[in-house]
Design a protein around this motif. Sequence first.
Motif, short mmCIF file in Angstrom:
data_model
loop_
_atom_site.label_atom_id
_atom_site.label_comp_id
_atom_site.label_asym_id
_atom_site.label_seq_id
_atom_site.Cartn_x
_atom_site.Cartn_y
_atom_site.Cartn_z
N TRP A 146 25.76 30.66 0.23
CA TRP A 146 26.46 31.14 -1.72
C TRP A 146 26.49 33.30 -0.78
O TRP A 146 27.30 33.41 -1.33
N SER A 147 25.80 33.03 -0.35
CA SER A 147 25.60 34.93 -0.15
C SER A 147 27.09 34.82 1.12
O SER A 147 27.46 36.33 1.68
N GLY A 148 27.40 33.95 2.15
CA GLY A 148 28.03 33.50 3.46
C GLY A 148 26.72 34.11 4.33
O GLY A 148 27.56 34.36 5.37
N ASN A 191 36.54 34.09 -5.49
CA ASN A 191 36.14 32.74 -5.50
C ASN A 191 37.25 31.77 -5.38
O ASN A 191 37.59 30.54 -5.31
N THR A 192 36.88 32.07 -3.79
CA THR A 192 37.22 31.88 -2.37
C THR A 192 37.06 31.40 -1.35
O THR A 192 36.34 32.50 -1.00
N VAL A 193 36.91 29.93 -0.85
CA VAL A 193 36.05 29.50 0.89
C VAL A 193 37.84 29.33 1.51
O VAL A 193 38.02 28.76 0.49
N LEU A 201 31.71 31.47 -8.26
CA LEU A 201 31.45 30.92 -7.21
C LEU A 201 30.42 31.75 -6.55
O LEU A 201 29.38 30.69 -5.58
N SER A 202 30.12 32.83 -6.62
CA SER A 202 28.96 32.91 -5.91
C SER A 202 27.33 32.30 -5.74
O SER A 202 26.50 32.66 -5.37
N SER A 227 34.67 30.67 5.58
CA SER A 227 34.20 32.21 5.37
C SER A 227 34.24 32.20 3.84
O SER A 227 35.06 31.24 2.91
N ARG A 228 33.88 33.20 3.06
CA ARG A 228 34.18 32.86 1.33
C ARG A 228 34.23 35.03 1.58
O ARG A 228 33.93 35.13 2.06
#
Length: 124
Positions: free
Chosen positions: A53-55, A77-79, A29-30, A71-72
């Motif tokens: 993608w970086s948050g 690999n989780t949001v 997911l990054s 948040s992630r």
Amino acid sequence: QVQLVESGGGLVQAGGSLRLSCAASGRTLSNYAMGWFRQAPGKEREFVAAISWSGGSTDYADSVKGRFAISRENAKNTVYLQMNSLRPEDTAVYYCAARPGYHTSSYYYRYDYWGQGTQVTVSS
């Protein structure tokens, strides 16, 4: 191909909290910006929140600002979507979605991958 699976929905009283999770497989997911959308019966799908993608960048619908937090954890690999002070009008099926690239978007058609959704019901 990215597979997304949401969890954490349920029934909660008004004023309560829930934390939704979206677990991804197939790709890391990054490399994806992530979004949460929701759809209530008889209504169109609407944007809830998104994260780069970086948050480092987040965006929220006005209706959830100050109550929800996205948040992630790319390593997992989780949001997540933390939902506080829930209201009956938050009742909907909540979907997570992924779009390649850094930038967030509040438009559902800019997301390529979708989960199956998780039901959130807020009682008054």
